[in-house]
Scaffold this motif. Structure first.
Motif: not given
Length: 177
Positions: A32-48
């Motif tokens: 859950t810590e890793l999942i919550a650390s992903l920056p989310l963009d309202p306009e497009g997909r984000t990825w790490v």
């Protein structure tokens, strides 16, 4: 933002199986810590990018409401993915497609498969698996974890009109990294 990296396996490790990739994405999606650390963009997909097991390629992906991949395959790679938050829909073809040398293909009746993947749900798939992944929520992000082996040599993108599948583009790793 620096996200935690998962340690890669040693070079002498055997190629991971579909089951091992699925186990990896399930365990990672439960972080859950890793999942919550992903920056989310309202306009497009984000990825790490993450280090996957046995030299596999892994990704943590954020999906804004109403986004998707379009029809594609992962060429010669096997893979697995799990929804970590929200819900994703996978449309897939239950058909073995020719690997190369075609531009347009007429699909048989009954090849379409649909899966709704809520948090914690996912699947493994084999080489040349053609699918699209969608976040159909009107107001909620989804997050997923994906792993592929061997690391993606290419992605083939398709358009779909009724029973006709058309190869539109071939992407190489330099196109998305």
């Amino acid at each position: 933002m620096s996200l935690p990296s998962l340690s890669p396996a040693s070079a002498s490790t055997a190629a991971p199986t579909q089951a091992e990739l699925l186990d990896f994405v399930r365990r990672t999606a439960a972080d859950t810590e890793l999942i919550a650390s992903l920056p989310l963009d309202p306009e497009g997909r984000t990825w790490v990018r993450l280090a996957g097991p046995g030299g596999s390629e892994a990704w943590l992906i954020g999906w804004p409401p109403g986004t998707g991949t379009g029809w594609h395959d992962h060429a010669d790679s096997v893979g697995a993915f799990v929804t970590a938050a929200g819900e994703l829909k996978e449309n897939a073809l239950a058909a073995r497609l020719p690997t190369d040398g075609w531009k347009t293909l007429e699909l048989s009746d009954g090849v379409d498969r649909e899966r709704r993947l809520t948090s914690g749900k996912g699947r493994a798939f084999g080489r040349h698996h053609v699918h699209e992944v969608l976040n159909e929520s009107p107001d909620r992000h989804a997050v997923s974890v994906h792993a592929y082996y061997p690391p993606l040599p290419r992605i083939r993108r398709y358009s779909r009109s009724g029973g006709t599948l058309r190869l539109e583009q071939v992407e190489r790793p330099q196109d998305w990294q």
